[in-house]
Design a protein around this motif. Structure first.
Motif, mmCIF file in Angstrom:
data_model
loop_
_atom_site.group_PDB
_atom_site.id
_atom_site.type_symbol
_atom_site.label_atom_id
_atom_site.label_comp_id
_atom_site.label_asym_id
_atom_site.label_seq_id
_atom_site.Cartn_x
_atom_site.Cartn_y
_atom_site.Cartn_z
ATOM 1 N N LEU A 1 11.087 30.008 78.180
ATOM 2 C CA LEU A 1 10.779 31.032 79.179
ATOM 3 C C LEU A 1 11.991 31.914 79.460
ATOM 4 C CD1 LEU A 1 8.670 28.882 81.666
ATOM 5 C CD2 LEU A 1 7.812 30.611 80.067
ATOM 6 N N GLU A 2 13.177 31.332 79.296
ATOM 7 C CA GLU A 2 14.409 32.090 79.543
ATOM 8 C C GLU A 2 14.915 32.803 78.299
ATOM 9 O OE1 GLU A 2 16.868 28.977 81.092
ATOM 10 O OE2 GLU A 2 16.117 29.233 83.148
ATOM 11 N N GLY A 3 14.215 32.635 77.175
ATOM 12 C CA GLY A 3 14.584 33.336 75.946
ATOM 13 C C GLY A 3 15.772 32.752 75.220
ATOM 14 N N ASP A 4 16.139 31.507 75.508
ATOM 15 C CA ASP A 4 17.287 30.872 74.874
ATOM 16 C C ASP A 4 16.917 29.433 74.516
ATOM 17 O OD1 ASP A 4 19.834 30.437 73.921
ATOM 18 O OD2 ASP A 4 20.687 30.020 75.904
ATOM 19 N N GLU B 1 10.287 32.482 88.905
ATOM 20 C CA GLU B 1 11.158 31.382 89.324
ATOM 21 C C GLU B 1 10.650 30.095 88.677
ATOM 22 O OE1 GLU B 1 12.309 28.824 93.355
ATOM 23 O OE2 GLU B 1 11.315 30.785 93.531
ATOM 24 N N VAL B 2 11.520 29.431 87.916
ATOM 25 C CA VAL B 2 11.128 28.225 87.187
ATOM 26 C C VAL B 2 11.947 27.040 87.692
ATOM 27 C CG1 VAL B 2 10.885 27.129 84.933
ATOM 28 C CG2 VAL B 2 10.584 29.605 85.150
ATOM 29 N N ASN B 3 11.262 26.021 88.185
ATOM 30 C CA ASN B 3 11.924 24.828 88.706
ATOM 31 C C ASN B 3 11.470 23.590 87.949
ATOM 32 O OD1 ASN B 3 13.292 26.081 91.056
ATOM 33 N ND2 ASN B 3 11.199 26.471 91.717
ATOM 34 N N LYS C 1 11.430 25.423 79.731
ATOM 35 C CA LYS C 1 12.231 26.334 80.562
ATOM 36 C C LYS C 1 13.113 27.222 79.693
ATOM 37 C CE LYS C 1 14.991 26.298 84.818
ATOM 38 N NZ LYS C 1 16.188 27.105 84.506
ATOM 39 N N SER C 2 13.711 26.646 78.636
ATOM 40 C CA SER C 2 14.575 27.436 77.757
ATOM 41 C C SER C 2 13.784 28.502 77.008
ATOM 42 C CB SER C 2 15.303 26.515 76.762
ATOM 43 O OG SER C 2 14.442 26.038 75.728
ATOM 44 N N GLU D 1 3.944 32.661 79.981
ATOM 45 C CA GLU D 1 4.367 34.059 79.851
ATOM 46 C C GLU D 1 3.185 34.999 80.005
ATOM 47 O OE1 GLU D 1 6.219 33.856 76.034
ATOM 48 O OE2 GLU D 1 8.220 33.486 76.868
ATOM 49 N N ARG E 1 13.014 20.822 79.804
ATOM 50 C CA ARG E 1 14.135 21.713 79.471
ATOM 51 C C ARG E 1 13.741 22.687 78.364
ATOM 52 N NH1 ARG E 1 17.675 18.273 76.963
ATOM 53 N NH2 ARG E 1 18.950 20.099 76.530
#
Length: 231
Positions: A164-167, A2-4, A161-162, A130, A158
């Motif tokens: 970590l989300e692979g995008d 969970e990333v906030n 977070k991006s 990661e 941002r």
């Protein structure tokens, strides 16, 4: 995972899990350059008084400090990476206090672990997260003096977070655009506390492949150290 994304000093106080404290202009950009130039450790402090007391106790330490962006009397340097460009800091211990970044480090008392970040090592921070694979990540954009949002810190948050989300977002174009927005102060002759030479150093995305971890020394004082990624 969970990333906030949180913001400001209040966000640092609410941070939980593995916490990333961001200050692009300029605290944690400066610290990356200090470590790249050989610094051994950096003591982050919240107050000027604490920083100056530590300097009196250890006059061989180099003290870096700003308020309102300007170097504070009694400190060896301000908060400017261009001011220390080329300085050999091999084995040197530093003291660092700023209006935003170090306040976040001191304030993140609920975190399981704290690392700092700026655009110059953002991808390294994402790789570190990661590898650690925590259940919860708090990314804190410290903003201006820790009380108002800053576009450069939100961009860095941002971006991490991006990743970590692979995008991943196009961070380089957005960072360059800061020159006419949040970074315009570096091109204002009326604000010499923000030298123009600092801007390219602050937006040199992913220049460094290491993270800055916050720990404690033998006496329990917060201390930042460099951690190199492998592989």
């Amino acid at each position: 995972m969970e990333v906030n994304i949180l913001e400001l000093v209040e966000g640092a106080r609410r941070a939980r899990g593995l916490t990333v404290v961001i200050d692009v202009f300029r605290a944690f950009t400066l610290e990356c350059y200090l470590f790249a130039q050989g610094a051994e450790r950096i003591y982050p402090t919240g107050s000027l008084e604490e920083a100056l007391a530590l300097k009196r106790e250890h006059p061989d330490y180099l003290a870096f400090g700003e308020r309102g962006g300007a170097q504070v009397a009694g400190f060896d340097y301000g908060n400017s990476p261009s001011q220390v460009a080329g300085l050999d800091l091999t084995g040197v211990t530093c003291i660092h206090t700023t209006s935003a970044g170090t306040q976040g480090v001191v304030g993140a008392t609920g975190a399981d672990e704290v690392v700092t970040a700026s655009l110059v090592n953002a991808r390294a921070v994402a790789r570190y997260i990661e590898a650690r694979d925590p259940r919860e990540v708090s990314i804190v954009a410290m903003g201006n003096a820790g009380v108002s949002s800053a576009a450069e810190d939100v961009l860095c948050a941002r971006y991490i977070k991006s990743l970590l989300e692979g995008d991943p977002i196009d961070v380089r174009s957005e960072a360059a655009a800061l020159a006419t927005g949040a970074g315009a102060k570096f091109f204002d002759p009326a604000r010499p506390e923000f030298p123009e030479a600092d801007f390219p150093l602050c937006v040199d995305c992913d220049r460094f492949d290491f993270v800055v971890r916050v720990g404690a020394d033998a006496g329990g004082r917060l201390v930042n150290t460099r951690f190199d990624l492998r592989g």
